[in-house]
Design a protein around this motif. Structure first.
Motif, PDB file in Angstrom:
ATOM      1  N   ILE A  74       0.844  -1.190   0.000  1.00 56.53           N
ATOM      2  CA  ILE A  74       0.000   0.000   0.000  1.00 56.53           C
ATOM      3  C   ILE A  74       0.880   1.240   0.000  1.00 56.53           C
ATOM      4  CG2 ILE A  74      -0.182  -0.104   2.531  1.00 56.53           C
ATOM      5  CD1 ILE A  74      -2.981   1.192   2.218  1.00 56.53           C
ATOM      6  N   MET A  75       0.455   2.253  -0.713  1.00 54.30           N
ATOM      7  CA  MET A  75       1.211   3.502  -0.756  1.00 54.30           C
ATOM      8  C   MET A  75       0.269   4.690  -0.791  1.00 54.30           C
ATOM      9  SD  MET A  75       2.648   3.095  -4.646  1.00 54.30           S
ATOM     10  CE  MET A  75       3.866   4.370  -4.431  1.00 54.30           C
ATOM     11  N   GLU A  76       0.779   5.826  -0.309  1.00 56.46           N
ATOM     12  CA  GLU A  76      -0.050   7.030  -0.340  1.00 56.46           C
ATOM     13  C   GLU A  76      -0.280   7.444  -1.789  1.00 56.46           C
ATOM     14  OE1 GLU A  76       0.230  10.300   2.733  1.00 56.46           O
ATOM     15  OE2 GLU A  76       0.932  11.393   0.972  1.00 56.46           O
ATOM     16  N   THR A  77      -1.454   7.949  -2.067  1.00 56.89           N
ATOM     17  CA  THR A  77      -1.832   8.369  -3.405  1.00 56.89           C
ATOM     18  C   THR A  77      -0.839   9.383  -3.978  1.00 56.89           C
ATOM     19  OG1 THR A  77      -4.128   8.101  -2.731  1.00 56.89           O
ATOM     20  CG2 THR A  77      -3.725   9.327  -4.769  1.00 56.89           C
ATOM     21  N   ALA A  78      -0.509   9.238  -5.248  1.00 58.88           N
ATOM     22  CA  ALA A  78       0.423  10.162  -5.900  1.00 58.88           C
ATOM     23  C   ALA A  78      -0.172  11.556  -5.994  1.00 58.88           C
ATOM     24  CB  ALA A  78       0.764   9.658  -7.304  1.00 58.88           C
TER      25      ALA A  78
END
Length: 209
Positions: A74-78
């Protein structure tokens, strides 16, 4: 203030990213206390081209995947538009693309989460961070302070500590992810069911195959 406590269930191995030129990463095994989270930063030469950084990002992410063998990333939205200008937006999108292409090549289910979503889950509704010396909300100080309270070990350098801490927070809030690729919807739903959790109503926006 305690971090949101998730019900115990199947062990999950979650790898998260707060992606930038000082990219925070964190690894969370969900059956363990949050103080066991491992987090750090991926850094690149200050004057390196963004193309070089994207190349290196793929290699660094590959190494983390091989080390931790995550079941979900999971990653923070670009950034779609940065208040600091076009360059910051391009950097964000290129580095995010490098991460997602790498993860996709491994066939690992992945999702993204907005800052607003993980902050609400991490701090609780209505939380307000301290103000910085310019009178603005100091989210960097807030996440470092919360991770410190929870016993999470993070880099001591003030300039990068918040990147690692934000990645740790994102890893804890993995269930709030938005799934973008249709092939990962069923696996993610299964993860939520195994954890006895419900996804937000808008979780599966934009499901492309």
């Amino acid at each position: 203030m305690a971090i949101f406590s998730f019900p115990r269930g199947k062990v999950m191995r979650v790898l998260s990213f707060d992606t930038s030129k000082h990219a925070g990463w964190a690894f969370h095994q969900t059956e363990k206390h949050v103080s066991s989270i491992k987090c750090d930063v991926l850094e690149f030469p200050a004057k390196a081209s963004i193309e070089y950084c994207a190349d290196q990002m793929g290699l660094k992410v590959t190494a983390l995947i091989r080390e931790f063998k995550p079941e979900f990333v999971i990653m923070e939205t670009a950034l779609k538009m940065s208040p600091t200008g076009t360059t910051a937006t391009v950097v964000s999108c290129m580095l995010h693309g490098a991460v997602l292409a790498t993860v996709g090549n491994f066939g690992i289910p992945w999702g993204t989460i907005s800052a607003a979503t993980w902050r609400k889950m991490f701090y609780g509704a209505g939380f307000k961070p301290p103000l910085d010396n310019k009178g603005k909300n100091d989210w960097k100080a807030a996440v470092v302070a919360q991770c410190e309270r929870e016993g999470i070990t993070f880099p001591s350098r003030k300039t990068v500590a918040h990147n690692a801490c934000e990645a740790a927070a994102i890893a804890i809030c993995w269930r709030g992810a938005t799934i973008h690729a249709g092939r990962y919807v069923a696996p993610f739903q299964g993860m939520l069911q195994q954890r006895n959790e419900r996804a937000p109503a808008d979780l599966f926006q934009g499901n492309a195959a």
